[in-house]
Design an enzyme around this catalytic site. Structure first.
Site, PDB file in Angstrom:
ATOM      1  N   VAL A 152       1.107  -1.306   0.650  1.00  0.00           N
ATOM      2  CA  VAL A 152       0.124   0.132   0.308  1.00  0.00           C
ATOM      3  C   VAL A 152       1.379   1.132  -0.496  1.00  0.00           C
ATOM      4  O   VAL A 152       0.665   2.014  -0.523  1.00  0.00           O
ATOM      5  CB  VAL A 152      -1.324  -0.169   1.216  1.00  0.00           C
ATOM      6  CG1 VAL A 152      -1.550   0.915   1.166  1.00  0.00           C
ATOM      7  CG2 VAL A 152      -2.154  -0.909   1.270  1.00  0.00           C
ATOM      8  N   TYR A 153       1.853   0.814   1.103  1.00  0.00           N
ATOM      9  CA  TYR A 153       2.675   2.788   1.063  1.00  0.00           C
ATOM     10  C   TYR A 153       3.531   2.493   0.033  1.00  0.00           C
ATOM     11  O   TYR A 153       3.456   3.418  -0.564  1.00  0.00           O
ATOM     12  CB  TYR A 153       3.940   2.400   1.931  1.00  0.00           C
ATOM     13  CG  TYR A 153       4.760   3.292   2.321  1.00  0.00           C
ATOM     14  CD1 TYR A 153       4.225   4.529   3.132  1.00  0.00           C
ATOM     15  CD2 TYR A 153       6.110   3.039   1.956  1.00  0.00           C
ATOM     16  CE1 TYR A 153       5.015   5.389   2.692  1.00  0.00           C
ATOM     17  CE2 TYR A 153       7.021   4.110   2.149  1.00  0.00           C
ATOM     18  CZ  TYR A 153       7.085   5.750   3.048  1.00  0.00           C
ATOM     19  OH  TYR A 153       7.502   6.646   2.866  1.00  0.00           O
ATOM     20  N   SER A 154       3.446   1.954  -1.342  1.00  0.00           N
ATOM     21  CA  SER A 154       4.789   1.814  -2.003  1.00  0.00           C
ATOM     22  C   SER A 154       3.957   2.259  -2.982  1.00  0.00           C
ATOM     23  O   SER A 154       4.131   2.950  -4.057  1.00  0.00           O
ATOM     24  CB  SER A 154       5.228   0.469  -2.195  1.00  0.00           C
ATOM     25  OG  SER A 154       4.626  -0.225  -2.822  1.00  0.00           O
TER      26      SER A 154
END
Length: 247
Positions: A152-154
């Site tokens: 999700v972060y990437s």
């Protein structure tokens, strides 16, 4: 002694009560900018403002939760005209894809994409009208390489890098530069509390320099992109990752 090259300019830095954001706020203030510090923690925000004032800088704190639309709009209104926007605040969920919960998924989308999108949409027109401005987006090396647990972060940061290029195409003909910095593993409270010291050090060992960055080292790149030292850069993402994505 720092050059006062940002005198007369106002800078809004999201997520600036700690880590990279706080260091960037201090550096931009030393360069002469009037800094708007923002975050959710009023005590930490006040501490950053005091530290800047103690060094002769000018800063004020505006409390904001960037996952809340009403709070986001209040921040844009209270900030007023800004010459420099640093989209630094981010949610940092860590989980395998199959166990990623929807609540933190949605929070990351709100903080990492929607907030910088809306702040840019509201504040960039003022820069365009003035014919000058700099927007700096803080991404991550994980937007370019696959790292387990950071789906999700990437993905949100990859989207932010895409927006960097689009916004450059939209705003730079009017004099507003838009760039991004993509840090490698950095010794921030968010990284250490989420990953742990051992995991952070293991990631750091994969870089060519073999160590964690300090928040100040990343903030120096933010300062560079905010000033006219980078006057011919727009639409670029600078990798401040100790060579991790280069080799």
């Amino acid at each position: 002694m720092a050059l006062r090259e940002l005198t007369g300019k106002t800078a809004l830095i999201t997520g600036s009560t700690a880590g990279i954001g706080a260091e960037a706020a201090g550096l931009l203030a030393e360069a002469g900018a009037d800094v708007v510090v923002t975050g959710r923690d009023s005590d930490r925000g006040a501490a950053v403002v005091r530290a800047i004032a103690d060094r002769g800088g000018r800063a004020r704190f505006v409390a904001a939760d960037l996952t809340d639309l009403a709070s986001l709009h209040r921040l844009a209104t209270e900030a007023g005209h800004v010459d420099i926007l640093v989209n630094n605040a981010a949610a940092f969920p860590v989980a395998p894809t199959v166990s990623q919960d929807l609540e933190s998924f949605d929070a990351a989308l709100a903080a990492n994409i929607r907030a910088p999108y809306l702040l840019t949409a509201v504040l960039a027109p003022g820069m365009v009208a003035k014919g000058a401005g700099s927007i700096v987006n803080v991404s991550t090396m994980a937007a370019r390489i696959g790292m387990p647990g950071l789906s999700v972060y990437s993905a949100t940061k990859a989207a932010l890098e895409s927006l960097t290029r689009t916004w450059a195409a939209e705003f730079s003909p009017a004099g507003v530069r838009v760039n991004a910095v993509a840090p490698g593993p950095t010794r921030t409270n968010m990284v250490l509390s989420t990953l742990g010291e051992d995991a952070a050090q293991q990631i750091a060992k994969t870089t060519l320099l073999g160590r964690l960055a300090t928040p100040r080292e990343i903030a120096e790149v933010v300062l560079f992109l905010a000033t006219d030292r980078s006057a011919y850069l727009t639409g670029a993402t600078l990798a401040a990752d100790a060579g991790r994505t280069a080799a």
